[in-house]
Scaffold this motif. Structure first.
Motif, PDB file in Angstrom:
ATOM      1  N   LEU A   1     -14.966   2.917  27.818  1.00  0.00           N
ATOM      2  CA  LEU A   1     -14.602   1.625  27.454  1.00  0.00           C
ATOM      3  C   LEU A   1     -15.809   0.508  27.673  1.00  0.00           C
ATOM      4  O   LEU A   1     -16.222  -0.225  26.978  1.00  0.00           O
ATOM      5  CB  LEU A   1     -13.338   1.012  27.596  1.00  0.00           C
ATOM      6  CG  LEU A   1     -12.269   1.920  26.733  1.00  0.00           C
ATOM      7  CD1 LEU A   1     -10.790   1.433  27.337  1.00  0.00           C
ATOM      8  CD2 LEU A   1     -12.306   2.166  25.546  1.00  0.00           C
ATOM      9  N   ALA A   2     -16.114   0.743  28.983  1.00  0.00           N
ATOM     10  CA  ALA A   2     -17.281  -0.131  29.369  1.00  0.00           C
ATOM     11  C   ALA A   2     -18.632   0.058  28.546  1.00  0.00           C
ATOM     12  O   ALA A   2     -19.291  -0.888  28.201  1.00  0.00           O
ATOM     13  CB  ALA A   2     -17.257  -0.187  30.974  1.00  0.00           C
ATOM     14  N   ALA A   3     -18.750   1.406  28.406  1.00  0.00           N
ATOM     15  CA  ALA A   3     -20.106   1.454  27.697  1.00  0.00           C
ATOM     16  C   ALA A   3     -19.808   1.035  26.169  1.00  0.00           C
ATOM     17  O   ALA A   3     -20.702   0.565  25.689  1.00  0.00           O
ATOM     18  CB  ALA A   3     -20.315   3.161  27.702  1.00  0.00           C
ATOM     19  N   TYR A   4     -18.879   1.530  25.652  1.00  0.00           N
ATOM     20  CA  TYR A   4     -18.434   0.985  24.165  1.00  0.00           C
ATOM     21  C   TYR A   4     -18.727  -0.522  23.976  1.00  0.00           C
ATOM     22  O   TYR A   4     -19.163  -1.384  23.184  1.00  0.00           O
ATOM     23  CB  TYR A   4     -17.156   1.379  23.629  1.00  0.00           C
ATOM     24  CG  TYR A   4     -16.963   2.829  23.384  1.00  0.00           C
ATOM     25  CD1 TYR A   4     -18.176   3.711  23.243  1.00  0.00           C
ATOM     26  CD2 TYR A   4     -15.928   3.331  23.171  1.00  0.00           C
ATOM     27  CE1 TYR A   4     -17.937   5.020  23.097  1.00  0.00           C
ATOM     28  CE2 TYR A   4     -15.515   4.811  22.644  1.00  0.00           C
ATOM     29  CZ  TYR A   4     -16.975   5.751  22.722  1.00  0.00           C
ATOM     30  OH  TYR A   4     -16.747   6.794  22.297  1.00  0.00           O
ATOM     31  N   THR A   5     -17.971  -1.208  24.957  1.00  0.00           N
ATOM     32  CA  THR A   5     -17.906  -2.767  24.957  1.00  0.00           C
ATOM     33  C   THR A   5     -19.448  -3.282  25.298  1.00  0.00           C
ATOM     34  O   THR A   5     -19.807  -4.300  24.460  1.00  0.00           O
ATOM     35  CB  THR A   5     -17.075  -3.139  26.297  1.00  0.00           C
ATOM     36  OG1 THR A   5     -15.775  -2.592  26.039  1.00  0.00           O
ATOM     37  CG2 THR A   5     -17.108  -4.731  26.379  1.00  0.00           C
ATOM     38  N   TYR A   6     -20.254  -2.421  26.054  1.00  0.00           N
ATOM     39  CA  TYR A   6     -21.603  -2.872  26.403  1.00  0.00           C
ATOM     40  C   TYR A   6     -22.303  -3.105  24.967  1.00  0.00           C
ATOM     41  O   TYR A   6     -23.217  -3.881  24.409  1.00  0.00           O
ATOM     42  CB  TYR A   6     -22.340  -2.370  27.411  1.00  0.00           C
ATOM     43  CG  TYR A   6     -23.564  -2.613  27.684  1.00  0.00           C
ATOM     44  CD1 TYR A   6     -24.100  -3.749  28.465  1.00  0.00           C
ATOM     45  CD2 TYR A   6     -24.735  -2.118  27.004  1.00  0.00           C
ATOM     46  CE1 TYR A   6     -25.186  -3.937  28.777  1.00  0.00           C
ATOM     47  CE2 TYR A   6     -26.025  -2.198  27.395  1.00  0.00           C
ATOM     48  CZ  TYR A   6     -26.301  -3.145  28.341  1.00  0.00           C
ATOM     49  OH  TYR A   6     -27.516  -3.404  28.403  1.00  0.00           O
ATOM     50  N   TRP A   7     -22.160  -1.847  24.311  1.00  0.00           N
ATOM     51  CA  TRP A   7     -23.101  -1.694  23.144  1.00  0.00           C
ATOM     52  C   TRP A   7     -22.596  -2.160  22.094  1.00  0.00           C
ATOM     53  O   TRP A   7     -23.294  -2.398  21.027  1.00  0.00           O
ATOM     54  CB  TRP A   7     -23.239   0.032  22.940  1.00  0.00           C
ATOM     55  CG  TRP A   7     -24.050   0.575  24.068  1.00  0.00           C
ATOM     56  CD1 TRP A   7     -23.741   1.232  25.099  1.00  0.00           C
ATOM     57  CD2 TRP A   7     -25.602   0.111  24.217  1.00  0.00           C
ATOM     58  NE1 TRP A   7     -24.809   1.783  25.900  1.00  0.00           N
ATOM     59  CE2 TRP A   7     -25.824   0.987  25.203  1.00  0.00           C
ATOM     60  CE3 TRP A   7     -26.429  -0.394  23.409  1.00  0.00           C
ATOM     61  CZ2 TRP A   7     -27.116   1.192  25.735  1.00  0.00           C
ATOM     62  CZ3 TRP A   7     -27.605  -0.304  24.175  1.00  0.00           C
ATOM     63  CH2 TRP A   7     -28.116   0.296  25.094  1.00  0.00           C
TER      64      TRP A   7
END
Length: 191
Positions: A74-80
């Motif tokens: 979710l952190a990666a999705y949020t970042y991108w």
């Protein structure tokens, strides 16, 4: 368990997103702040909710393991997608949806991830698969000068440690292979 607060002033990202992307094991320590008087919402609370919903086979250890990998994802999705809708991704509700989905797939549908199949000897380790680098571990080598490198790889659901060959060690040392990158694995062996 720690809660992180404040947002990244440049992009509006919560600061914990960048911290978790830099050091994925930190995700296991994260807890969401409840908006009302509920306090913090972490792994213990997630287990309670799952059990209230009938997930009787879920354990705290299982929740902690998946919590960490879900938050990293979710952190990666949020970042991108930060400019789109970060608040819809980085939420307690989103994490709980993912936990319920994983519980249903693993315990009710009896579907296993690539790593779990290998660890339980349901599939050969030599089969081809795409895994993601979760951590790069360095161990001091007593026999030789220097250090040996081990990759902690994930299929998104489970983790496995992998000894790497010389070309991959060189790629790690020069920064060509980093945490978060995917690698194609063919012909692996279980040690």
């Amino acid at each position: 368990m720690s809660t992180f607060s404040s947002a990244d002033s440049k992009s509006g990202l919560p600061c914990e997103v960048r911290l978790i992307l830099r050091d994925p094991p930190l995700a296991g320590q994260y807890a969401f702040s409840a908006k009302q008087s509920l306090g913090i919402l972490g792994t213990s609370e997630a287990l309670n909710v799952l059990q209230e919903l009938g997930a009787t086979r879920a354990t705290l250890k299982w929740v902690q393991h998946h919590w960490s990998l879900i938050l990293w994802k979710l952190a990666a999705y949020t970042y991108w997608t930060a400019s789109d809708q970060p608040s819809q991704l980085w939420t307690w509700e989103s994490c709980m949806r993912q936990l319920r989905y994983r519980y249903e797939r693993e315990f009710h549908a009896k579907q296993s991830s690539a790593i779990k199949c290998i660890q339980e000897q349901l599939a050969p380790a030599s089969r081809s698969m795409i895994l993601c680098v979760h951590r790069i571990l360095t161990y001091k080598d007593v026999e030789e000068d220097g250090a040996s490198l081990v990759l902690e790889l994930t299929d998104g659901w489970y983790l496995i440690r992998a000894e790497i060959d010389a070309p991959m060690r060189r790629a790690v040392r020069r920064g060509a292979l980093r945490v978060g990158q995917k690698v194609g694995i063919i012909g692996a062996k279980v040690c």
